[in-house]
Each structure stands twice: as C-alpha cells, then as structure tokens.
Scaffold this motif. Structure first.
Motif, PDB file in Angstrom:
ATOM      1  N   PRO A  14     -49.432  65.821  95.721  1.00 10.43           N
ATOM      2  CA  PRO A  14     -49.079  64.509  95.156  1.00 10.43           C
ATOM      3  C   PRO A  14     -47.860  64.561  94.242  1.00 10.43           C
ATOM      4  CG  PRO A  14     -51.380  65.037  94.696  1.00 10.43           C
ATOM      5  CD  PRO A  14     -50.772  66.211  95.374  1.00 10.43           C
ATOM      6  N   ALA A  15     -47.686  65.658  93.521  1.00  5.84           N
ATOM      7  CA  ALA A  15     -46.503  65.781  92.658  1.00  5.84           C
ATOM      8  C   ALA A  15     -45.234  65.749  93.502  1.00  5.84           C
ATOM      9  CB  ALA A  15     -46.576  67.063  91.837  1.00  5.84           C
ATOM     10  N   SER A  16     -45.246  66.429  94.638  1.00  4.44           N
ATOM     11  CA  SER A  16     -44.058  66.438  95.505  1.00  4.44           C
ATOM     12  C   SER A  16     -43.800  65.058  96.101  1.00  4.44           C
ATOM     13  CB  SER A  16     -44.189  67.487  96.605  1.00  4.44           C
ATOM     14  OG  SER A  16     -45.155  67.106  97.561  1.00  4.44           O
ATOM     15  N   VAL A  17     -44.871  64.316  96.396  1.00  6.31           N
ATOM     16  CA  VAL A  17     -44.698  62.962  96.932  1.00  6.31           C
ATOM     17  C   VAL A  17     -44.106  62.041  95.859  1.00  6.31           C
ATOM     18  CG1 VAL A  17     -45.905  60.922  97.827  1.00  6.31           C
ATOM     19  CG2 VAL A  17     -46.478  63.198  98.707  1.00  6.31           C
ATOM     20  N   LEU A  18     -44.542  62.193  94.621  1.00  2.43           N
ATOM     21  CA  LEU A  18     -43.979  61.381  93.535  1.00  2.43           C
ATOM     22  C   LEU A  18     -42.490  61.655  93.349  1.00  2.43           C
ATOM     23  CD1 LEU A  18     -46.831  61.477  90.876  1.00  2.43           C
ATOM     24  CD2 LEU A  18     -46.113  59.540  92.288  1.00  2.43           C
ATOM     25  N   VAL A  19     -42.093  62.917  93.380  1.00  2.00           N
ATOM     26  CA  VAL A  19     -40.669  63.266  93.273  1.00  2.00           C
ATOM     27  C   VAL A  19     -39.914  62.689  94.470  1.00  2.00           C
ATOM     28  CG1 VAL A  19     -39.030  65.187  93.340  1.00  2.00           C
ATOM     29  CG2 VAL A  19     -41.051  65.320  91.873  1.00  2.00           C
ATOM     30  N   HIS A  20     -40.489  62.828  95.633  1.00  2.00           N
ATOM     31  CA  HIS A  20     -39.913  62.302  96.879  1.00  2.00           C
ATOM     32  C   HIS A  20     -39.636  60.803  96.756  1.00  2.00           C
ATOM     33  CE1 HIS A  20     -39.774  61.660 101.300  1.00  2.00           C
ATOM     34  NE2 HIS A  20     -40.589  60.651 101.084  1.00  2.00           N
ATOM     35  N   LEU A  21     -40.652  60.046  96.345  1.00  2.00           N
ATOM     36  CA  LEU A  21     -40.502  58.590  96.237  1.00  2.00           C
ATOM     37  C   LEU A  21     -39.528  58.192  95.135  1.00  2.00           C
ATOM     38  CD1 LEU A  21     -44.216  57.539  96.798  1.00  2.00           C
ATOM     39  CD2 LEU A  21     -42.303  57.332  98.416  1.00  2.00           C
ATOM     40  N   ALA A  22     -39.589  58.876  94.005  1.00  3.31           N
ATOM     41  CA  ALA A  22     -38.677  58.560  92.903  1.00  3.31           C
ATOM     42  C   ALA A  22     -37.226  58.786  93.320  1.00  3.31           C
ATOM     43  CB  ALA A  22     -39.015  59.404  91.676  1.00  3.31           C
ATOM     44  N   ALA A  23     -36.973  59.893  93.987  1.00  3.48           N
ATOM     45  CA  ALA A  23     -35.598  60.196  94.399  1.00  3.48           C
ATOM     46  C   ALA A  23     -35.084  59.217  95.446  1.00  3.48           C
ATOM     47  CB  ALA A  23     -35.523  61.621  94.937  1.00  3.48           C
ATOM     48  N   LEU A  24     -35.963  58.768  96.323  1.00  7.61           N
ATOM     49  CA  LEU A  24     -35.524  57.874  97.396  1.00  7.61           C
ATOM     50  C   LEU A  24     -35.379  56.423  96.957  1.00  7.61           C
ATOM     51  CD1 LEU A  24     -37.591  59.274 100.367  1.00  7.61           C
ATOM     52  CD2 LEU A  24     -35.140  59.514  99.981  1.00  7.61           C
TER      53      LEU A  24
END
Length: 116
Positions: A14-24
């Motif tokens: 989930p941490a990687s998904v949060l970074v993913h969404l924030a960056a995009l």
C-alpha cells in the motif's frame, strides 16, 4: 509466507501504491535529472514496484498486472485533460507499460523460485 514477511509485504504494497498515485496525480511535477529520459525511468519504476508488490499479495496477480497496465493509459489521459500544469505523454504510457511488463516478468521468475 511467514508472519513477519507477510507483514512487510502488506505494509510495502500500500505504501508503494500511495507513492504511485501521489506522483501521478500531483498537480505539478517536475523531474530533473542528468539525462532527458529520467522522467521515463521514473515512470517505469512508479509502475514496476507497486505492480510487483501488490501482485505478490494476491492470489490472481494477472488482474493486478492488467489493472496497472490499464491505469497507465487512464493516468496519462487524466493528466492531459483534468490536471492543470500536467500533460499526457504517449511515451509515458510506453514507459509505464514497460514497468508493468518488468514486474510481470519478475513475478514469473519469483513464482518459479518459490515453488522449487
């Protein structure tokens, strides 16, 4: 997977998904680097890491891989049409899908090694 390792994957995915969404979906993002293709490497990593981590947790990783591949197109269209200061780039989709493919290949290799 033992309890400690399972907890790590459950936290990292989930941490990687949060970074993913924030960056995009952050309104304005500038990626500066030593070479002009740094942005494409960032896109590749932003899709490869969460695809791999989330897929490792689920029984049907193919759906995760397909979902992230579809999200690559959706994210670029969203950036182009709805995010001020951002623009969609077809080459970003290529880098995103390359990251998803890389994660899929890593899943295949790690799945084979776990069965041995």
């Amino acid at each position: 997977m033992d309890g400690g390792r399972r907890r790590w994957w459950t936290g990292a995915a989930p941490a990687s998904v949060l970074v993913h969404l924030a960056a995009l979906y952050w309104p304005v993002v500038t990626v500066a680097g030593p070479v002009s293709w740094t942005d494409k490497v960032v896109h590749l990593v932003l899709f490869a890491v969460p695809t791999y981590l989330v897929a490792r947790l689920l029984a049907r990783p193919i759906w995760v891989v397909l979902g992230f591949a579809l999200h690559s197109v959706v994210s670029e269209l969203s950036q182009h049409y709805w995010l001020p200061g951002r623009s969609g780039d077809p080459w970003d989709v290529v880098a995103d899908v390359a990251g998803v493919v890389l994660a899929g290949l890593a899943l295949l290799v790690s799945g084979r090694s776990r069965r041995c």
